[in-house]
Design a protein around this motif. Structure first.
Motif, PDB file in Angstrom:
ATOM      1  N   GLY A  35       2.019 -12.263   8.149  1.00  0.00           N
ATOM      2  CA  GLY A  35       0.978 -11.628   7.336  1.00  0.00           C
ATOM      3  C   GLY A  35      -0.255 -11.218   8.100  1.00  0.00           C
ATOM      4  O   GLY A  35      -1.309 -11.007   7.511  1.00  0.00           O
ATOM      5  N   GLN A  36      -0.143 -11.103   9.419  1.00  0.00           N
ATOM      6  CA  GLN A  36      -1.320 -10.759  10.215  1.00  0.00           C
ATOM      7  C   GLN A  36      -1.329  -9.318  10.690  1.00  0.00           C
ATOM      8  O   GLN A  36      -2.356  -8.838  11.155  1.00  0.00           O
ATOM      9  CB  GLN A  36      -1.419 -11.702  11.425  1.00  0.00           C
ATOM     10  CG  GLN A  36      -1.626 -13.151  11.014  1.00  0.00           C
ATOM     11  CD  GLN A  36      -1.597 -14.106  12.191  1.00  0.00           C
ATOM     12  OE1 GLN A  36      -1.524 -13.683  13.341  1.00  0.00           O
ATOM     13  NE2 GLN A  36      -1.664 -15.384  11.912  1.00  0.00           N
ATOM     14  N   CYS A  37      -0.181  -8.622  10.622  1.00  0.00           N
ATOM     15  CA  CYS A  37      -0.125  -7.295  11.261  1.00  0.00           C
ATOM     16  C   CYS A  37       0.089  -6.149  10.283  1.00  0.00           C
ATOM     17  O   CYS A  37      -0.246  -5.010  10.582  1.00  0.00           O
ATOM     18  CB  CYS A  37       0.943  -7.266  12.345  1.00  0.00           C
ATOM     19  SG  CYS A  37       2.636  -7.143  11.717  1.00  0.00           S
ATOM     20  N   GLY A  38       0.705  -6.395   9.136  1.00  0.00           N
ATOM     21  CA  GLY A  38       0.887  -5.352   8.131  1.00  0.00           C
ATOM     22  C   GLY A  38       2.086  -4.444   8.345  1.00  0.00           C
ATOM     23  O   GLY A  38       2.331  -3.551   7.531  1.00  0.00           O
ATOM     24  N   THR A  61       4.491  -4.000   5.333  1.00  0.00           N
ATOM     25  CA  THR A  61       3.911  -3.631   4.036  1.00  0.00           C
ATOM     26  C   THR A  61       4.883  -2.805   3.197  1.00  0.00           C
ATOM     27  O   THR A  61       5.432  -1.804   3.668  1.00  0.00           O
ATOM     28  CB  THR A  61       2.604  -2.838   4.246  1.00  0.00           C
ATOM     29  OG1 THR A  61       1.701  -3.632   5.014  1.00  0.00           O
ATOM     30  CG2 THR A  61       1.955  -2.474   2.909  1.00  0.00           C
ATOM     31  N   SER A  65       0.826   1.199   3.165  1.00  0.00           N
ATOM     32  CA  SER A  65      -0.474   0.625   2.865  1.00  0.00           C
ATOM     33  C   SER A  65      -1.431   1.701   2.359  1.00  0.00           C
ATOM     34  O   SER A  65      -2.181   1.491   1.396  1.00  0.00           O
ATOM     35  CB  SER A  65      -1.034  -0.048   4.119  1.00  0.00           C
ATOM     36  OG  SER A  65      -2.219  -0.755   3.835  1.00  0.00           O
ATOM     37  N   GLU A 119     -12.093  -0.185   6.333  1.00  0.00           N
ATOM     38  CA  GLU A 119     -12.131  -1.560   5.829  1.00  0.00           C
ATOM     39  C   GLU A 119     -10.849  -1.886   5.042  1.00  0.00           C
ATOM     40  O   GLU A 119     -10.224  -2.925   5.249  1.00  0.00           O
ATOM     41  CB  GLU A 119     -13.370  -1.753   4.942  1.00  0.00           C
ATOM     42  CG  GLU A 119     -13.386  -3.011   4.081  1.00  0.00           C
ATOM     43  CD  GLU A 119     -13.374  -4.313   4.877  1.00  0.00           C
ATOM     44  OE1 GLU A 119     -13.897  -4.324   6.007  1.00  0.00           O
ATOM     45  OE2 GLU A 119     -12.818  -5.312   4.373  1.00  0.00           O
ATOM     46  N   LEU A 120     -10.452  -0.988   4.153  1.00  0.00           N
ATOM     47  CA  LEU A 120      -9.331  -1.298   3.255  1.00  0.00           C
ATOM     48  C   LEU A 120      -7.965  -1.107   3.921  1.00  0.00           C
ATOM     49  O   LEU A 120      -6.942  -1.444   3.345  1.00  0.00           O
ATOM     50  CB  LEU A 120      -9.446  -0.472   1.969  1.00  0.00           C
ATOM     51  CG  LEU A 120     -10.644  -0.879   1.092  1.00  0.00           C
ATOM     52  CD1 LEU A 120     -10.828   0.095  -0.058  1.00  0.00           C
ATOM     53  CD2 LEU A 120     -10.481  -2.299   0.559  1.00  0.00           C
ATOM     54  N   SER A 161      -7.622  -2.484   6.990  1.00  0.00           N
ATOM     55  CA  SER A 161      -7.723  -3.435   8.112  1.00  0.00           C
ATOM     56  C   SER A 161      -6.556  -4.405   8.170  1.00  0.00           C
ATOM     57  O   SER A 161      -6.379  -5.097   9.178  1.00  0.00           O
ATOM     58  CB  SER A 161      -9.049  -4.201   8.057  1.00  0.00           C
ATOM     59  OG  SER A 161      -9.042  -5.114   6.970  1.00  0.00           O
ATOM     60  N   GLY A 162      -5.736  -4.446   7.133  1.00  0.00           N
ATOM     61  CA  GLY A 162      -4.562  -5.312   7.163  1.00  0.00           C
ATOM     62  C   GLY A 162      -3.394  -4.724   7.929  1.00  0.00           C
ATOM     63  O   GLY A 162      -2.319  -5.313   7.985  1.00  0.00           O
ATOM     64  N   ASN A 163      -3.583  -3.538   8.490  1.00  0.00           N
ATOM     65  CA  ASN A 163      -2.533  -2.895   9.275  1.00  0.00           C
ATOM     66  C   ASN A 163      -3.016  -2.686  10.699  1.00  0.00           C
ATOM     67  O   ASN A 163      -3.911  -1.879  10.959  1.00  0.00           O
ATOM     68  CB  ASN A 163      -2.131  -1.546   8.652  1.00  0.00           C
ATOM     69  CG  ASN A 163      -1.466  -1.741   7.309  1.00  0.00           C
ATOM     70  OD1 ASN A 163      -2.138  -1.909   6.300  1.00  0.00           O
ATOM     71  ND2 ASN A 163      -0.149  -1.760   7.316  1.00  0.00           N
ATOM     72  N   ILE A 164      -2.417  -3.431  11.615  1.00  0.00           N
ATOM     73  CA  ILE A 164      -2.826  -3.366  13.012  1.00  0.00           C
ATOM     74  C   ILE A 164      -1.994  -2.305  13.732  1.00  0.00           C
ATOM     75  O   ILE A 164      -0.791  -2.187  13.505  1.00  0.00           O
ATOM     76  CB  ILE A 164      -2.601  -4.734  13.697  1.00  0.00           C
ATOM     77  CG1 ILE A 164      -3.234  -5.864  12.890  1.00  0.00           C
ATOM     78  CG2 ILE A 164      -3.107  -4.728  15.135  1.00  0.00           C
ATOM     79  CD1 ILE A 164      -4.725  -5.880  12.834  1.00  0.00           C
TER      80      ILE A 164
END
Lengths: 184, 336
Positions: free
Chosen positions: A71-74, A77, A137, A155-156, A158-161
């Protein structure tokens, strides 16, 4: 033969977790019904199968990527009932009775989803590994309707690296689809 | 992860009944923290009781004029709820400062309260950790402790040492707002004031909270007072988004005729639970808004803070963040 049975019995008795775990350490697989990209699939899955593994290993929908699996890189998704989630952090058995949409289900009869087209036009990737997650995402973010500015998008999302660092082009592609004027 | 069995009850009684009749069973809601810990073998439940079919997924008005946040409502739906945004903007801001959009779409309000620490040594099975393995020691005190606690730590005895922090942003705001946690167990329903829900490590660092086995959080009640006018949530971290707090500060003020009539300050990232100190808050009551007072309060709030090497910078950082958050809440400084 007696000695073999004896050993087996001993191992069972000496198991540090005996009494806590079910004796059968491999619970039976259950029939799990998943609705993915409009199709209903019935799978025989162990309860610990994540939605991500069900997609990739059992349905061979390998567009959804396994990056970190935490759950750290996205990269994993997908959209569940229109909302973006990390498919690595949910169990397949928990997502029955939902509508799951993956990158494979985004294109319609008239061709690619506008975000897919925009990602190509803006060269919004380098290696492409994070791209399915980025696009799913972004679809989710647009559905949610809370992004109004470029900063909101950053910002929204940011869950996708993106390890290649394609962020500026990713934001450009999303802005185009949202019809945001980045110079405003 | 270790194998487990799975059960999805349809009502509260069968959920609690199933949990207490199966040793090693755990509730699962959003699963964002539990499944992560299971993949690391830090958590090894023998059974998961999936509570997602229970009906605690709404936001309702309470008789006292507050809001009842259902335990199964997602963090995202809560933060963007009109009544939360308008009446409790501090809570909305704190929730949106945490995690990522994907995780907020999955994580529930109840689950947020049960997040475990992100201490590296808690996650690393090769090192001692009193929280993971009672009595084994603490790897963090003499290890890499940049993210660790400076207040309320347990560091006198090796077998109970713990300098872990509570990772939640939402809980920092809930602490400032004096929320109340509603839980149901076999003995019926009870309420726990937010300040008593989480605990300091003390002699039992393996216990994060005061809930009893078999109890389930059903809702979080917000009192009528929401501080919609004067509030601030500041989160300081190593990157601009999607990272845990090094220090966070939730401030809620009531100001009438330039005099402070109520003040709440809660800190995140510095202790085993959201850190409040009513004595320090009381210093502001009846006072005119002044930066000098804010600095005194910051000193009082961090009194007794102790660094362990890498995290010593947090003491000064926390003081400055408290002053900044108070200035923003009092509108002496624009909120970015």
């Amino acid at each position: 033969m007696v000695s073999i049975l004896g050993i087996l019995t001993m191992q069972t008795t000496l198991s540090p977790e005996s009494g806590v775990r079910p004796k059968n350490t491999l619970p039976e697989k259950n029939t799990v019904t998943l609705t993915i990209n409009g199709s209903v699939h019935q799978l025989e899955l162990a309860p610990w199968t994540t939605l991500l593994d069900a997609l990739r290993e059992y349905l061979h929908l390998t567009g959804t990527k396994k990056g970190c699996d935490h759950g750290q890189c996205g990269a994993c998704t997908v959209l569940v009932d229109g909302k973006r989630i990390n498919s690595c952090l949910t169990l397949a058995v928990m997502k029955q009775d939902t509508e799951i949409l993956t990158i494979e289900g985004l294109a319609g009869e008239n061709g690619l989803h506008p975000l897919q087209t925009a990602f190509i036009e803006h060269d919004a990737y380098q290696c492409g590994y994070c791209t399915p997650g980025q696009i799913c995402s972004a679809v989710g973010m647009i559905n949610e309707g809370h992004a109004k500015t470029t900063d909101d998008i950053r910002e929204l999302m940011s869950g996708n690296i993106c390890r290649c660092g394609a962020y500026p082009h990713i934001v450009d592609a999303i802005e185009e689809v949202m019809q945001l004027d980045s110079n405003a | 992860m270790t194998n487990f069995s799975y059960f999805r009850p349809g009502d509260l009684n069968s959920a609690i009944g199933d949990l207490i009749t199966h040793e090693g069973a755990k509730f699962i809601a959003g699963g964002t923290n539990l499944l992560d810990l299971m993949k690391e073998n830090v958590e090894r439940p023998a059974r998961l009781v999936d509570i997602n079919q229970l009906s605690f997924n709404s936001i309702e008005e309470t008789e006292g004029g507050g809001l009842r946040l259902g335990a199964l409502m997602t963090n995202a739906d809560t933060a963007y709820h009109e009544n939360v945004q308008n009446r409790y903007p501090l809570l909305s801001h704190a929730i949106l400062a945490g995690a990522s959009a994907q995780l907020r779409n999955m994580a529930t309000n109840g689950g947020n309260l049960f997040q475990r620490t992100r201490c590296y040594y808690f996650y690393d099975l090769a090192t001692p950790c009193n929280k993971r393995e009672p009595g084994s020691g603490c790897g963090a005190i003499r290890g890499f402790n940049r993210i660790h606690a400076i207040l309320g730590t347990s560091d006198q005895k090796p077998e109970t040492a713990c300098i872990a922090t509570h990772p939640s942003d939402m809980c920092v705001a809930l602490a400032a707002l004096d929320a109340v946690v509603r839980v149901t167990g076999l003995a019926g329903e009870r309420t726990i004031p937010f300040a008593d829900f989480h605990r300091l490590p003390g002699d039992e660092p393996w216990r994060d909270n005061t809930i009893n086995p078999g109890e389930l959080v059903t809702a979080i009640d917000l009192p009528a007072k929401g501080f919609p006018q004067y509030y601030a949530y500041i989160k300081l971290r190593d990157r601009a988004s999607y990272a845990f707090a090094l220090v966070s500060v939730a401030v809620a003020l009531e100001i009438e005729n330039n005099r402070i009539t109520d003040a709440r300050i809660a800190l995140g990232g510095v202790a085993h639970k959201p850190w409040r100190k009513p004595d320090a808050e009381a210093m502001l009551i009846g006072q005119a808004v002044s930066v000098a007072d804010f600095q005194s309060v910051a000193e009082a709030l961090t009194e007794g803070a102790k660094g362990y090497g890498h995290n010593t910078f947090k003491i000064e950082l926390a003081k400055r963040a408290i002053v900044r958050a108070l200035q923003q809440a009092a509108k002496l400084e624009p909120t970015p």
